[in-house]
Each structure stands twice: as C-alpha cells, then as structure tokens.
Design an enzyme around this catalytic site. Structure first.
Site, short mmCIF file in Angstrom:
data_model
loop_
_atom_site.label_atom_id
_atom_site.label_comp_id
_atom_site.label_asym_id
_atom_site.label_seq_id
_atom_site.Cartn_x
_atom_site.Cartn_y
_atom_site.Cartn_z
CD GLU A 189 16.57 -2.41 18.74
OE1 GLU A 189 16.33 -1.08 18.52
OE2 GLU A 189 16.64 -3.14 17.77
CB CYS A 216 14.95 -2.08 12.05
SG CYS A 216 15.82 -3.03 10.55
CG HIS A 269 18.02 -2.42 15.07
ND1 HIS A 269 17.08 -3.16 15.46
CD2 HIS A 269 18.56 -2.95 13.91
CE1 HIS A 269 16.78 -4.09 14.31
NE2 HIS A 269 17.89 -3.58 13.33
N1 LIG Z 1 17.49 -6.28 10.42
C1 LIG Z 1 16.63 -6.63 9.64
O1 LIG Z 1 16.01 -7.64 9.77
C2 LIG Z 1 16.38 -5.90 8.23
C3 LIG Z 1 15.71 -6.81 7.38
C4 LIG Z 1 15.14 -5.98 6.17
N2 LIG Z 1 14.55 -6.87 5.21
C5 LIG Z 1 16.49 -5.27 5.44
O2 LIG Z 1 17.46 -5.91 4.83
O3 LIG Z 1 16.49 -4.02 5.17
#
Ligand SMILES: NC(=O)CC[C@H](N)C(=O)O
Length: 208
Positions: A191, A80, A189
């Site tokens: 996970e 991410c 993600h």
């Molecule tokens: N899941 C996250 O914390 C992603 C945050 C990131 N700044 C986004 O919006 O792409």
C-alpha cells in the site's frame, strides 16, 4: 471481490483500504469475526511491536480467524508485522513472543549497520510466483522494519508443495514475501509501494 482488512487495533488500516479499493476490491475495515471469516480475502496489516500486535490480534480472536480461514482454503494476506506474527515467534528488544505459528521460524533483528530498513528495495522472487507475476527484478517495494525472518525453516518435499519464498537484502538476507497456498504475506508495504504495490495487490485479488 469482498476483502476485509482486519482491525485489531494496529495502524495503517486506511492506506491498506485505499490501496485495495484502487485495484477494485470491495473493502471493509472491521474486527467483526463473521465478516472476516466470510470475506473472499482477509488482509492482516500491522504496525509496531510484534508483542503488541499479537496481543491485539488475539483480542479480536484474529489468530483463530486466520487458522479457520486457512483450514478451509480461504485466502489471507499478511502485511509487514501482519506477516511477522504469522511465524512461530518474534524476539524484539529481548522479549520473545509466540506468534500464530503458521510457519516455523523466528522474527529477529536485522543484522545491518542501519536499522530500520526504511525505503525502497528490490526483491528476489522465485519461479512460479503469483504475487510478483508481470514484474521484473528491478521492481522496488517500500520497506519499513527493523526485524525480519532471516532463515526459512519449513522443510517441505514429498507431496507437500513447497511455499514460494521471496528474499530481499538489507545487511543480511531476509524473507520479503511468502506464497503458501491460501496464505500469502509481504514484509514490505504494498500500500506504500505505488504502482508496483498496486500490481501486487491486483495479482493477489485475481488469485482469490
Ligand atoms: N513498520 C513496522 O511497524 C514494523 C515494526 C516491526 N516491529 C519491525 O521493526 O520489523
């Protein structure tokens, strides 16, 4: 396999730890540079703003740890925002922040009617992928993000093996994963992606 989940003050550490343990890894969550440098695999998670994550990463010299590992061919997996900060720069809420510059390119707001992109989505993985080996194009992964890399800028050719780039779409195409030698990363993600995420993490673990 010994895997360190780098603790640089960002969230989501325990769910990454549990997901890696589920697929058989011996996991340590730590900011300790020696442990991060010497593990079989290093995972760089991330939750929140690009700038804050970069600040946190630098506070534990994580950007140098990643670079040193990669110079020696030791595997790193970004997840991410942990993937986003590996790129050249991020622009969030008008603030431009320098990233680790492992790849050229800009993390910018998705061009979609609804952001964040929050939920399950399919991806388009290339031939030869390791991360998505054994999974078909209907497999879904869980995304939570408003920003992404919409254009792949690294030119390759000649003797340099081109990175394997996986794409997804939410209003626009964006990079969903990259496999580039020792460096791998996912925008989604694993996970939080159930069995599909476990399958991907197991594929990564087998590649160490
Ligand atoms: N899941 C996250 O914390 C992603 C945050 C990131 N700044 C986004 O919006 O792409």
């Amino acid at each position: 396999m010994r895997v360190v989940v780098l603790d640089y003050g960002s969230g989501n550490l325990r769910s990454v730890e549990r997901a890696l343990q589920r697929v058989g890894a011996d996991v340590e969550v730590t900011a300790d540079r020696h442990a991060a440098l010497n593990a079989d695999g290093l995972v760089v998670p991330g939750v929140g703003a690009f700038a804050a994550c970069m600040k946190g990463l630098k506070s534990v010299h994580g950007h140098r740890t990643v670079g040193t590992r990669l110079a020696g061919g030791r595997p790193v997996l970004g997840i991410c925002v942990g993937m986003q900060i590996l790129f050249e720069r991020g622009i969030e809420h008008g603030e431009e922040t320098e990233g680790c510059n492992e790849w050229p390119g800009t993390v910018e707001r998705l061009e979609a009617d609804v952001v964040p992109h929050m939920g399950w989505n399919t991806v388009r993985a290339p031939e030869g992928t390791t991360l998505f080996d054994g999974m078909d194009e209907d497999t879904r992964f869980y995304f939570v993000h408003s920003y992404g890399v919409r254009k792949w800028e690294l030119e390759s050719g000649g003797t340099i093996a081109a990175p394997l780039v996986t794409w997804a779409n939410h209003g626009c195409d964006f990079v969903a994963a990259v496999e580039n030698g020792a460096l791998s990363a996912t925008q989604f993600h694993p996970e939080k992606s159930g069995d599909a995420g476990a399958h991907l993490l197991k594929n990564w673990l087998k590649s160490l």
